[in-house]
Design an enzyme around this catalytic site. Sequence first.
Site, PDB file in Angstrom:
ATOM      1  N   GLU A  15     -10.601   4.070   7.409  1.00 52.32           N
ATOM      2  CA  GLU A  15      -9.535   5.048   7.683  1.00 52.32           C
ATOM      3  C   GLU A  15     -10.200   6.352   8.147  1.00 52.32           C
ATOM      4  O   GLU A  15     -10.168   6.685   9.325  1.00 52.32           O
ATOM      5  CB  GLU A  15      -8.698   5.288   6.412  1.00 52.32           C
ATOM      6  CG  GLU A  15      -7.575   6.315   6.610  1.00 52.32           C
ATOM      7  CD  GLU A  15      -7.030   6.887   5.296  1.00 52.32           C
ATOM      8  OE1 GLU A  15      -7.719   6.842   4.255  1.00 52.32           O
ATOM      9  OE2 GLU A  15      -5.902   7.423   5.328  1.00 52.32           O
ATOM     10  N   HIS A  28       0.830  -1.208   0.000  1.00 59.09           N
ATOM     11  CA  HIS A  28       0.000   0.000   0.000  1.00 59.09           C
ATOM     12  C   HIS A  28       0.862   1.254   0.000  1.00 59.09           C
ATOM     13  O   HIS A  28       1.242   1.760   1.060  1.00 59.09           O
ATOM     14  CB  HIS A  28      -0.903  -0.032   1.253  1.00 59.09           C
ATOM     15  CG  HIS A  28      -1.955   1.015   1.303  1.00 59.09           C
ATOM     16  ND1 HIS A  28      -3.281   0.741   1.558  1.00 59.09           N
ATOM     17  CD2 HIS A  28      -1.905   2.355   1.135  1.00 59.09           C
ATOM     18  CE1 HIS A  28      -3.980   1.849   1.559  1.00 59.09           C
ATOM     19  NE2 HIS A  28      -3.160   2.864   1.319  1.00 59.09           N
ATOM     20  N   ASP A  36       1.703   7.300   1.942  1.00 59.47           N
ATOM     21  CA  ASP A  36       2.240   8.442   1.179  1.00 59.47           C
ATOM     22  C   ASP A  36       3.446   8.954   1.971  1.00 59.47           C
ATOM     23  O   ASP A  36       3.373   9.997   2.638  1.00 59.47           O
ATOM     24  CB  ASP A  36       1.178   9.554   1.061  1.00 59.47           C
ATOM     25  CG  ASP A  36      -0.109   9.043   0.457  1.00 59.47           C
ATOM     26  OD1 ASP A  36      -0.153   8.830  -0.766  1.00 59.47           O
ATOM     27  OD2 ASP A  36      -1.069   8.837   1.216  1.00 59.47           O
TER      28      ASP A  36
END
Length: 337
Positions: free
Chosen positions: A192, A11, A271
């Site tokens: 999330e 991910h 990220d």
Amino acid sequence: MTHELPKAELHCHIEGAASPGLVVEQAAHYGTDVSAFIDGDRFVWHDFTSFLAAYDTASSLFRTEEDYARLAESYLASIAAQGAIYSEIFVSPDHAADAGLSPLAYVAGLGEGIARARAKHAIECRMIVIGVRHLGAEAVERAARFAASGPHPLVTGFGMAGDERIGRLDAFADAFSLARQAGLGITVHAGELAGAESVRDALDHIAPSRIGHGVRAVEDFALVERLAETTTVLEVCPGSNVALGIAADFASHPLAELVAAGVPVTLNSDDPPYFDTSLGHEYAMAAQAMGFDDAALRRMTRTAIEAAFVDEQTRGELLAKVDSQSTIPCSRPEEGI
Ligand SMILES: Nc1ncnc2[nH]cnc12
Ligand SMILES: [Zn+2]
């Protein structure tokens, strides 16, 4: 010390993996001012909405096949130096289109970067095409049709990211079924920004083999049991969760609770530069702040390879690397990863 453990991630958004330094170089090349969202070596944002705005603007500075080849190669080189043997990157044709690049040229450029990284650093990588939830069901279906068309041999999965608070998950079910019918692996972001009901919706409407994040399932223990029973793998991103305020800190993150309940989990960076993390840092914090030992971390790497969207021969080769008990030469041990 976790720095020599073999690592794998499922991910990571490739646009979200561009370092501030690389984005500044791209901005200089295209004559763009990025001072509104990059300060020195940091991205500037303060909540999920401003994070997405910074992310979208940085993405718009990758405009050619070669830009994307450089991005993929530099990111994969960086995690190979941290001990990564495998990475799945989320790729977003909608972001490429916004930057003026066709979806086919986009995955060709990324594929070139992946091939360069494999040749130089012996790291395997696959691409998962994602639709962006807040762009609506039609856009997500378009991304699914692109993924299903066989655009590149390394595109092996389909998923959906974006703002989970927008739209109902059942509106996206058709996109996922056409991707599944094409033989692609399926993952979806849930649990999330939204709570346990979002994870339940994902199981009910999409039935993915993996869920991106999923950590807010801990709000409902019956749901955690369902994840364990269905062996649904969670792509857990603790550093991202801490940065976005979903967990207060690494020590109180629910990862250990999920492991104790028997849910299969993996460690991921999401990220990385936006969230001040890296794959190596995630492993290091799982050891230092959450108390996982080397054997537990190696099990998470093994779970990632078992759940990876790869052919069986590649899976076997990667599992052999994990199980060999060998350590992976790490070129940056001084970072404590
Ligand atoms: N953490 C995240 N959640 C949802 N969508 C995303 N796109 C990029 N990063 C994301
Ligand atoms: Zn994500």
